[in-house]
Scaffold this active site. Structure first.
Site, PDB file in Angstrom:
ATOM      1  N   GLU A   1       0.895  -1.322  -0.116  1.00 34.13           N
ATOM      2  CA  GLU A   1       0.058   0.065   0.026  1.00 34.13           C
ATOM      3  C   GLU A   1       0.842   1.061   0.071  1.00 34.13           C
ATOM      4  O   GLU A   1       1.818   1.298   0.934  1.00 34.13           O
ATOM      5  CB  GLU A   1      -0.882   0.106   1.340  1.00 34.13           C
ATOM      6  CG  GLU A   1      -1.945   1.034   1.256  1.00 34.13           C
ATOM      7  CD  GLU A   1      -2.653   1.067   2.681  1.00 34.13           C
ATOM      8  OE1 GLU A   1      -4.004   1.309   2.599  1.00 34.13           O
ATOM      9  OE2 GLU A   1      -2.330   0.554   3.777  1.00 34.13           O
TER      10      GLU A   1
ATOM     11  N   GLU B   1      -8.334  12.265   2.104  1.00 31.12           N
ATOM     12  CA  GLU B   1      -8.752  11.623   3.030  1.00 31.12           C
ATOM     13  C   GLU B   1      -8.956  12.240   4.625  1.00 31.12           C
ATOM     14  O   GLU B   1      -7.789  13.103   4.601  1.00 31.12           O
ATOM     15  CB  GLU B   1      -7.468  10.113   3.233  1.00 31.12           C
ATOM     16  CG  GLU B   1      -8.016   9.292   4.073  1.00 31.12           C
ATOM     17  CD  GLU B   1      -7.227   8.142   4.122  1.00 31.12           C
ATOM     18  OE1 GLU B   1      -7.171   7.072   4.809  1.00 31.12           O
ATOM     19  OE2 GLU B   1      -6.092   8.055   3.234  1.00 31.12           O
TER      20      GLU B   1
END
Length: 216
Positions: free
Chosen positions: A112, A203
């Site tokens: 990730e 985010e």
């Protein structure tokens, strides 16, 4: 993406730090509130509470607004991804713990990754190990690695590394030469696998803000 550890897109963090936004990987277990396709770009939007609003349209554009609550992550990009110059523009406003990043995953190895362009009052390097730095697109980016143990991922619950390039001169808009970061990571012993998706993600974690971003 953020973290306690945020989402299928997105911008993300370190699960070992309770103050961090939830990792994008953790949010992937949630039901997407909305997703859309337009302008030839992949789109994703995830949230674990109701005080958010997302829309996307032609030309790689998306709008996101959120109020204090839980985790939210949204963005536009590519699936599958590839090393490419990612250009984005628009406005981004954050009150609290938020990220703006190029975010994605690889498989074999499962990784990730985040190329962080801007962030709020939480620096995602907290709790991560510094590996070096790279100069790209008008700034130094500091490179870090962290590990998620038995956490949700695009391949289910797994243990995997997170790679971070964090821009020193924060910005909203410009070109991100992702291949420069990928090569720098590899040179520092941080291998990548087959590219899955990659997005320009906003985010937020227990914060508020808004974003109006166009990706190309």
């Amino acid at each position: 993406m953020f973290l306690t550890s945020v989402v299928s897109l997105v911008v993300g963090a370190i699960s070992c730090v309770s103050a961090a936004p939830a990792a994008a990987s953790e949010l992937m277990q949630m039901t997407p509130r909305n997703s859309c396709y337009g302008g030839g770009l992949y789109s994703s939007y995830w949230a674990d509470y109701g005080n958010t609003r997302y829309s996307c349209g032609a030309g790689g554009h998306y709008d996101l607004s959120w109020g204090n609550g839980g985790n939210v992550v949204a963005g536009r990009g590519w699936k599958p991804a590839s090393p490419r110059a990612v250009t984005y523009s628009g406005s981004w406003q954050c009150n609290g713990n938020c990220y703006l990043s190029v975010y994605g995953w690889t498989i074999n190895p499962l990784v990730e990754y985040y190329i962080v362009e801007n962030y709020g009052n939480y620096n995602p390097s907290a709790g991560a190990q510094r590996r070096g730095q790279v100069t790209a697109d008008g700034s130094i980016y500091d490179i870090y690695i962290s590990t998620q143990h038995n956490q949700p991922s695009i391949l289910g619950t797994n243990t995997f590394h997170q790679y971070w390039s964090i821009r020193r001169n924060k910005r909203v808009g410009g070109t991100v030469s992702t291949g420069v970061h990928f090569n720098a990571w590899r040179s520092l012993g941080m291998p990548l696998g087959t590219y899955d998706y990659m997005i320009v993600a906003t985010e937020g974690f227990r914060s508020s803000g808004s974003a109006s971003i166009t990706v190309s």
